[in-house]
Design an enzyme around this catalytic site. Sequence first.
Site, PDB file in Angstrom:
ATOM      1  N   GLU A 176      -5.789   9.054  47.482  1.00 44.39           N
ATOM      2  CA  GLU A 176      -5.917   7.599  47.474  1.00 44.39           C
ATOM      3  C   GLU A 176      -4.911   6.904  46.554  1.00 44.39           C
ATOM      4  OE1 GLU A 176      -9.982   6.516  46.702  1.00 44.39           O
ATOM      5  OE2 GLU A 176     -10.708   7.468  48.531  1.00 44.39           O
ATOM      6  N   GLU A 370     -12.997  12.735  52.599  1.00 41.41           N
ATOM      7  CA  GLU A 370     -14.135  12.182  51.858  1.00 41.41           C
ATOM      8  C   GLU A 370     -14.890  11.215  52.744  1.00 41.41           C
ATOM      9  OE1 GLU A 370     -13.496  10.229  48.050  1.00 41.41           O
ATOM     10  OE2 GLU A 370     -12.052  11.773  47.482  1.00 41.41           O
TER      11      GLU A 370
HETATM   12  C1  FCB Z   1     -13.239   7.599  46.283  1.00 39.67           C
HETATM   13  C2  FCB Z   1     -12.739   8.598  45.259  1.00 39.67           C
HETATM   14  C3  FCB Z   1     -13.780   9.582  44.801  1.00 39.67           C
HETATM   15  C4  FCB Z   1     -15.124   8.931  44.629  1.00 39.67           C
HETATM   16  C5  FCB Z   1     -15.494   8.144  45.848  1.00 39.67           C
HETATM   17  C6  FCB Z   1     -16.857   7.504  45.788  1.00 39.67           C
HETATM   18  O1  FCB Z   1     -12.453   6.465  46.253  1.00 39.67           O
HETATM   19  O2  FCB Z   1     -11.655   9.322  45.798  1.00 39.67           O
HETATM   20  O3  FCB Z   1     -13.322  10.193  43.638  1.00 39.67           O
HETATM   21  O4  FCB Z   1     -15.118   8.156  43.501  1.00 39.67           O
HETATM   22  O5  FCB Z   1     -14.540   7.146  46.089  1.00 39.67           O
END
Ligand code: FCB
Length: 474
Positions: A176, A370
């Site tokens: 990110e 994620e």
């Molecule tokens: C993302 C991050 C991760 C976590 C989630 C909830 O942006 O990559 O580390 O904090 O959000």
Amino acid sequence: MTDLVTDPITTLATAFPPSFTFGVATAAYQIEGAVAEDGRTPSIWDVFSAEPGRVHDGDTGEVACDHYRRMPSDVALMRDLGMGAYRFSIAWPRVQPGGAGPVNAAGLAFYDRLVDTLLENGIAPWATLYHWDLPIELERAGGWPVRDTAYRFAEYAGIVADALGDRLRGLITLNEPWCSSFLGYGNGAHAPGRRDGAAALAASHHLLLGHGLAAESVRAAAPSVPFGITLNLYPTSPAVPASYDGPDRAAYDDAVRRIDGLSNRWFLDPVFGRGYPTDVVEDVRSTSALEFVLDGDTDIIAAPLDFLGINYYTRHVVAPAAYPGSSGVDFLSRGLPVTAMGWEVDPEGLYDVVRRVHDEYPAVPIFLTENGSAYVDVVEDDGTVHDAERLAYLRDHLDAAGRLIADGVDVRGYFAWSLMDNFEWAYGYEKRFGLVHVDYATQRRTPKASARWYANLLDAHRSGMGHGGGILGA
Ligand code: FCB
């Protein structure tokens, strides 16, 4: 509960081909603790979280989930839950304290043991090189807004690839970069907490440049490790229906263009060889002339990818700003159910954003690196958590992933965020994203209902349910 936990699982399992990767994700600073162990030096997050007022309740990652010491039992827990893969991140200040110079063998040895332990337990290791923990010395030398940081990152990437690349199933350069640059240097919500738009734009470029340079150092050291980057992408929609044709229709469309431009295309376009989007270059001109983008940089950033990692949590719904003088765009809620982060639950957004990458960018395998949700968990006397909302979030987003595959999108894996509750950055320990509950006083881990459900899904998938009655079936 019973219905949720058992019924739809076999149907859902059929949506994923036998080779599909199912796993969980974490990040070093969020779980490891042991911040001064074995030669680790501070990162920007150690320094930021120690500053009063930066993190909820003054929480820091000093102890976190104590994973650095409990790694073997955490891996055993993943094995017991039937995880096929684990995405973790490597702390740069453990491997190369100070961000330059010699390798710290003791720090690197931790990840070497982690990788071997995962493999011994049948879990595929996926490593992220940079999940936000820049060595503080590099920040003191200017941080990501400074070009040299990109070269330091490429050197560190080569060190890790050389040591672990033979055993990793996936290597992700950055997690990110939008957050690292715009939250870290733009609005100051994340470490290092700077508020300078021009610095944020320079940081975004040097992060991407670091990614491109790392492609060279990683491929030189470990030519066969699958190489990619993880972007947090947001489908962006206007707060009016598609059919709306009021006089401010164009202003809604422009709000979408701007937010989509800076959140998504600013990263996707250069990574896929298109350079920076010209409309966004115009949008940011009053903040920065982007003089730090040098000839040849965009070619470096466009290094071929073996996969794209996508993190998805929610959708942006935007409107032209109601009050002049703000950034020009308002983010609205549609009144949908929200998670404890206040993020609207919108599984269709996952479908939309991945579909869009498939439709508009060159073909590349996609891993959902994620996806997950924070809720206020109620812990029963026996330590269990019946997290029906998290379970439903997981199920509905996996359902969207399955529909993407059915529609011909090359989605190859899904990593739930997160294995266990952890240090949620500026929110500290208050927000819990784990499939496994962590009692921070005792470090006791207790799988929540969502973890049991996910384990059952993986079990159904592994045993070939729905693949014609067996993995080798019709
Ligand atoms: C993302 C991050 C991760 C976590 C989630 C909830 O942006 O990559 O580390 O904090 O959000």
